[in-house]
Design a protein around this motif. Structure first.
Motif, short mmCIF file in Angstrom:
data_model
loop_
_atom_site.label_atom_id
_atom_site.label_comp_id
_atom_site.label_asym_id
_atom_site.label_seq_id
_atom_site.Cartn_x
_atom_site.Cartn_y
_atom_site.Cartn_z
N UNK A 1 0.63 -1.07 0.03
CA UNK A 1 -0.11 -0.07 -0.31
C UNK A 1 1.01 1.39 0.03
N UNK A 2 2.10 1.24 -0.27
CA UNK A 2 2.79 2.40 -0.08
C UNK A 2 2.38 3.16 -1.28
N UNK B 1 -7.67 5.08 -2.01
CA UNK B 1 -7.11 4.00 -2.84
C UNK B 1 -7.03 2.57 -2.03
N UNK B 2 -6.26 2.77 -0.73
CA UNK B 2 -5.90 1.71 0.25
C UNK B 2 -7.32 0.98 0.30
N UNK C 1 1.97 -1.90 4.53
CA UNK C 1 1.20 -0.52 4.92
C UNK C 1 2.63 0.77 5.28
N UNK C 2 3.56 0.36 5.77
CA UNK C 2 4.62 1.15 6.13
C UNK C 2 4.05 1.47 7.50
N UNK C 3 5.22 2.33 8.32
CA UNK C 3 4.94 2.91 9.60
C UNK C 3 4.66 4.27 9.46
N UNK C 4 4.73 4.82 8.56
CA UNK C 4 4.51 6.38 8.31
C UNK C 4 5.27 7.12 9.06
#
Length: 195
Positions: A100-101, A107-108, A131-134
């Protein structure tokens, strides 16, 4: 005067002091000929939101944010502790992946619904969503928080847990999916043959 109305008046006269009822003033309400432009816009917007919600079951309501380094986890009732432990430890083969980057939240959301649906159709039992940590973002861990909020809303998701380091750590999530009906029947037949 008709005979019926004469009889009615005579009957009222025998009762003595009869007075007519006082009638209240009535207001005639008129319906507006056409709804206002604002009302039409609001109705269209509500219909659009309703249609989008019907197509995508994941709610977009308030999502509680999690910290970038906090694990996320969920287990439905009925999932065995040993199965959940193996999922947590990354011991299951990952049959499908979703990254999901660079996705917006909308969109996700669409990607997650479609991904889970495709996984169930393809008999995938364990999947990985990255999804990453952001970290360092204006709103850290936004997609991670969304994943935590959305996955329990999907009936096909039995459990999920933040991944082990080799699979993305706190920036990815293992997802355990329900068996398809076909796969469940195959397992039932296989186990019945043993006896």
């Amino acid at each position: 005067m008709s005979s019926d109305s004469k009889l009615f008046k005579d009957a009222l006269g025998e009762l003595g002091d009869v007075k007519p009822l006082v009638q209240e003033r009535r207001v005639t309400l008129r319906k507006a000929d056409e709804p206002s432009e604002r009302m039409v816009r609001e109705r269209r917007a509500a219909a659009t939101r309703r249609t989008a919600r019907d197509m995508n079951p994941l709610s977009g309501e308030y999502i509680e944010l999690v910290a970038p380094w906090d694990p996320i986890e969920f287990k439905r009732d009925g999932v065995q502790n040993g199965v959940y432990r193996n999922l947590r430890l990354g011991k299951y083969k990952i049959d499908a992946r979703l990254d999901l980057h660079r996705h917006s939240v909308e969109m996700a959301r669409s990607a997650v619904v479609e991904f889970v649906r495709d996984c169930v159709e393809a008999d995938v039992r364990c999947a990985l969503i990255t999804h990453g940590k952001g970290e360092g973002r204006k709103q850290p861990a936004l997609l991670k928080s969304c994943i935590k909020h959305w996955l329990p809303q999907l009936d096909a998701v039995l459990a999920f847990h933040s991944a082990q380091k080799q699979h993305g750590g706190m920036g990815a999530t293992y997802v355990l999916l329900r068996k398809s009906e076909r796969k469940r029947l195959e397992n039932l037949e296989r186990h019945q043959r043993r006896f």
